[in-house]
Design an enzyme around this catalytic site. Structure first.
Site, PDB file in Angstrom:
ATOM      1  N   GLU A 126       0.697  -1.338   0.092  1.00 58.05           N
ATOM      2  CA  GLU A 126       0.059  -0.069  -0.153  1.00 58.05           C
ATOM      3  C   GLU A 126       0.932   1.149  -0.023  1.00 58.05           C
ATOM      4  OE1 GLU A 126      -2.382  -0.003   3.691  1.00 58.05           O
ATOM      5  OE2 GLU A 126      -2.463  -2.630   3.262  1.00 58.05           O
ATOM      6  N   LYS A 144       2.349   4.616   1.315  1.00 52.06           N
ATOM      7  CA  LYS A 144       2.244   5.326   2.587  1.00 52.06           C
ATOM      8  C   LYS A 144       2.070   6.947   2.474  1.00 52.06           C
ATOM      9  CE  LYS A 144       5.766   5.780   6.491  1.00 52.06           C
ATOM     10  NZ  LYS A 144       5.739   7.261   6.390  1.00 52.06           N
ATOM     11  N   ASP A 173       1.532  10.733   3.062  1.00 50.23           N
ATOM     12  CA  ASP A 173       2.185  11.505   3.960  1.00 50.23           C
ATOM     13  C   ASP A 173       1.249  12.830   4.690  1.00 50.23           C
ATOM     14  OD1 ASP A 173       4.418  12.914   5.132  1.00 50.23           O
ATOM     15  OD2 ASP A 173       5.029  14.073   3.346  1.00 50.23           O
ATOM     16  N   TYR A 229      -7.107   2.762   6.332  1.00 50.03           N
ATOM     17  CA  TYR A 229      -6.303   1.392   6.123  1.00 50.03           C
ATOM     18  C   TYR A 229      -6.227   0.362   6.852  1.00 50.03           C
ATOM     19  CZ  TYR A 229      -2.999   3.759   9.073  1.00 50.03           C
ATOM     20  OH  TYR A 229      -2.396   4.397  10.519  1.00 50.03           O
ATOM     21  N   LYS A 231      10.931   3.904   2.861  1.00 43.88           N
ATOM     22  CA  LYS A 231      11.006   5.172   2.859  1.00 43.88           C
ATOM     23  C   LYS A 231      11.828   5.672   1.194  1.00 43.88           C
ATOM     24  CE  LYS A 231       9.915   7.384   5.537  1.00 43.88           C
ATOM     25  NZ  LYS A 231      10.328   7.960   6.797  1.00 43.88           N
ATOM     26  N   CYS A 258      16.202  47.936 -12.463  1.00 39.46           N
ATOM     27  CA  CYS A 258      15.027  47.052 -12.510  1.00 39.46           C
ATOM     28  C   CYS A 258      15.000  46.241 -13.891  1.00 39.46           C
ATOM     29  CB  CYS A 258      13.764  48.113 -12.009  1.00 39.46           C
ATOM     30  SG  CYS A 258      12.118  46.846 -12.455  1.00 39.46           S
ATOM     31  N   CYS A 313      11.759  47.940 -15.649  1.00 40.59           N
ATOM     32  CA  CYS A 313      11.404  49.131 -15.827  1.00 40.59           C
ATOM     33  C   CYS A 313      12.742  49.942 -16.262  1.00 40.59           C
ATOM     34  CB  CYS A 313      10.362  49.878 -14.766  1.00 40.59           C
ATOM     35  SG  CYS A 313      11.100  50.072 -13.185  1.00 40.59           S
ATOM     36  N   CYS A 325      12.619  48.034  -6.559  1.00 42.43           N
ATOM     37  CA  CYS A 325      12.486  48.803  -7.236  1.00 42.43           C
ATOM     38  C   CYS A 325      11.456  49.816  -6.957  1.00 42.43           C
ATOM     39  CB  CYS A 325      11.938  48.370  -8.619  1.00 42.43           C
ATOM     40  SG  CYS A 325      11.184  49.673  -9.778  1.00 42.43           S
ATOM     41  N   CYS A 363       6.277  50.901 -12.453  1.00 40.92           N
ATOM     42  CA  CYS A 363       7.011  49.587 -12.564  1.00 40.92           C
ATOM     43  C   CYS A 363       5.956  48.641 -13.014  1.00 40.92           C
ATOM     44  CB  CYS A 363       7.696  49.031 -11.735  1.00 40.92           C
ATOM     45  SG  CYS A 363       8.582  47.480 -12.253  1.00 40.92           S
TER      46      CYS A 363
END
Length: 667
Positions: free
Chosen positions: A112, A114, A116, A221, A309, A403, A406, A421, A426
């Site tokens: 099955e 696992k 998380d 489960y 794991k 920037c 711009c 900026c 902008c």
């Protein structure tokens, strides 16, 4: 390893593992990845096997889990919720298979996923759900029944009138996680690190309404005493749970050999990224319940099951470029552009670099070989540079002086890490500001997502937030994927947003340092936008929880001519500029008992929701905080009040029940 050295190392491992165990199980705030924890635990077990006399009763290898929080009522599990032993490679799996077959002969395995998430138990009496609890330390958990009821696929009544306790894994789907973090970022709150932490945090909320908004899910489960149900195998048990109305995970398989198990694991590694939820491994269980009983348990885990794991999600690739993006506040953020590389079944081409200081600290250069780490849905990040693999073609990266959007000169504000900026025109800031304005916590205009905003901006249909209220159906219907019905719905949503209370508008304007909570506080205090605009720095600082930085930002914002013109235009377009929530009475004007007092709410309230109680108390001049201290004047204790009630007793703080609070609120 000599015994004395081993003894010293065992002591170190005890301290480290206990610390990480507490962070993971109790605080839900792990400081290290699972792979590091598992590595230390494996090292401890290996030393204890070599020196059995060093294995003590309080060794972390003998523990089932962590300490239990006091915030919820404690619950005793009918049968312990034990942890599983871990396998990290094929050799570990073959060792497990060999031990099992030596003990009971030929076996089948049920394999099955696992999940998380957060392990929970669900108790049913005569088919009706009566209680749900966390795993806790394996023997004692926390009663989180009301929160679990918000998970829609947990049946409140089973298909049969049985009295049983089932086990499952509550989790947050990837999509829910992404939506939650998007909202938290919009509110200027810290995003959750991963779906597991988000699920655990949601199920430990004292207000079930919060959990209900998080769109959690569950896979069941097992049944605590499955053999009493007349089934003979784990696989039949899962089918039986399906019949009872539970949701089980159908990505499972019965395998006759450990070779078949290994093939299944390899298949799942490639499918992992396409799943709608996170998994961190595969669980292998002896299928026969009779053989499970024969194999029995160790002190901390069943001998008939093991968890494989997945390996750490780290890969090496080449950093091709560093791309810069400009956010709503003008902060310039670097992102690594990578040579495409596969991580956990997904192709990664971008990774976070956070800021200029990190680039310098790690000495990250263009064309470096870099280690990329990706865990679950966390944004991939550059872990380190493989300096010994440099060939002389690498180039140092320097943040630009202008920037990238711009061309304005970037500045670094004192005590800040980011370059910014500060050009209000902008394009990137305007675009991101529009996205923020329509977000759920701000004006909440449904149908105006990032894609639509980007189109509107690109087609020069909107430049300021006021332009959103000037859009016509003819303009919208010509946009990509925007039909007649979608256009009508969007225009209705825009029109509806005009009725929002002032705090939504204030937050949506994106004033520096003013998050959703500060916007609500300011709207409640000043009540109208006109009064806010006229307020001085001193008047802002007088408001609870408004500091000097916030006050300076507000004064600066309301002094700018372009902002005043924008606000005047919004008013003219019919956008509400008044506070519509409960009015907050000044302490000196209130004759309520709550006026000027610091109050803590704890436990479950039945008549009022916690948010409603807080709003009413604050409207009468009281201040509601989250923790009990010497400054607390009163604690309101509902059902199942925990550590806060105990702290109040310890500090001799007055305690009321909900009935007395409501009586005082009505005066």
């Amino acid at each position: 390893m000599e015994k004395e050295v081993a003894k010293h190392r065992v002591e170190q491992l005890h301290a480290l593992i206990n610390k990480y165990n507490y962070e993971y199980h109790t605080l839900d705030d792990p400081s290290v990845p699972d792979s590091e924890y598992d590595k230390l635990m494996k090292e401890l077990i290996a030393i204890e096997e070599k020196f059995p006399e060093l294995k003590t009763p309080d060794s972390p290898s003998q523990r089932v889990g962590g300490a239990v929080l006091d915030a919820f009522q404690k619950v005793q599990h009918k049968t312990p919720m034990l942890s599983l032993g871990n396998a990290f490679n094929e050799e570990d799996l073959r060792d497990f298979d060999r031990r099992v077959r030596q003990a009971v002969g030929d076996v089948d395995y049920n394999v099955e996923l696992k999940i998380d998430g957060l392990a929970v138990s669900l108790r049913y009496e005569n088919g009706v759900f009566v209680r749900g609890a966390t795993r806790g330390d394996g023997t004692t958990g926390e009663d989180i029944s009301e929160n679990l009821k918000t998970i829609r696929n947990i049946p409140l009544k089973m298909n049969r009138d049985l009295s049983i306790e089932v086990r499952g894994e509550a989790f947050m789907p990837k999509r829910s996680f992404e939506q939650l973090n998007k909202v938290r970022i919009e509110r200027e709150e810290e995003p959750f690190a991963n779906p597991r932490n988000a699920a655990a945090g949601s199920l430990r909320q004292l207000d079930p309404k919060i959990a209900a908004k998080r769109n959690l899910d569950i896979f069941v489960y097992s049944i605590a005493e499955l053999d009493e149900m007349g089934v003979e195998t784990q696989n039949e048990g899962l089918d039986f749970l399906d019949e009872l109305g539970f949701k089980t995970n159908h990505e499972r398989k019965k395998c006759s050999t450990i070779e078949e198990v290994i093939v299944f694991i390899e298949e799942l590694k490639t499918k992992r990224a396409d799943l709608s939820y996170e998994i961190d491994g595969i669980v292998i269980k002896v299928n026969s319940l009779h053989q499970q009983e024969e194999l029995g348990f160790t002190a901390k885990s069943p001998r008939w099951a093991i968890a494989y794991k997945f390996p750490a999600e780290e890969v090496v690739t080449t950093l091709l470029d560093i791309e810069l993006s400009v956010g709503r506040t003008g902060a310039v953020t670097p992102t690594a552009i990578l040579e495409p590389v596969k991580v956990a079944g997904t192709t990664v081409q971008r990774a976070s670099l956070h800021n200029e200081d990190l680039i310098k600290e790690k000495d990250i250069r263009l064309f470096d070989k870099v280690v990329i780490k990706k865990a679950g849905d966390i944004i991939p990040e550059v872990v380190n540079v493989l300096i010994d693999q440099r060939n002389g073609e690498e180039k140092e990266f320097n943040m630009p002086e202008e920037c990238p959007e711009c061309g304005s000169k970037l500045v670094r504000i004192e005590e800040e890490v980011a370059l910014r900026c500060i050009n209000p025109e902008c394009p990137a800031q305007i675009r991101e500001g529009l996205i923020h304005f329509v977000s759920r916590q701000a004006m909440n205009i449904e149908g105006l997502g990032e894609r639509v905003i980007a189109q509107l901006f690109r087609e020069s249909l909107v430049h300021t937030v006021a332009d959103l209220y000037k859009l016509s159906k003819d303009q919208l219907i010509n946009l990509e994927r925007m039909g007649e019905k979608s256009s009508d719905n969007l225009l209705q949503s825009i029109e509806k947003s005009k009725e929002n209370s002032l705090e939504r508008l204030l937050f949506g304007l994106g004033i520096r340092f003013i998050g959703a909570k500060a916007a609500k506080t300011l709207a409640q205090h000043f009540e109208t936008l006109d009064r806010l605009q006229q307020a001085s720095k001193e008047e802002f600082i007088e408001v609870d929880e408004i500091g000097e930085k916030m006050a300076d930002a507000l004064v600066t914002y309301f002094q700018k001519e372009e902002m005043l013109n924008l606000l005047a235009e919004l008013k003219q377009l019919g956008v509400n500029t008044e506070y519509k929530g409960p009015k907050k009475i000044k302490v000196e004007d209130s004759d309520s008992y709550f006026a000027g007092k610091t109050i803590v709410l704890t436990g479950k309230l039945n008549e009022l929701s916690r948010n409603d109680a807080k709003a009413e108390i604050e409207a009468l001049g009281g201040k509601v905080t989250g923790s009990v201290s010497k400054k607390t004047d009163l604690v309101i204790a509902g059902e199942a009040a925990g550590s806060k009630l105990a702290k109040a007793s310890e500090l001799n703080i007055e305690v009321w029940d909900e009935k007395r609070m409501i009586s005082e609120l009505k005066k």
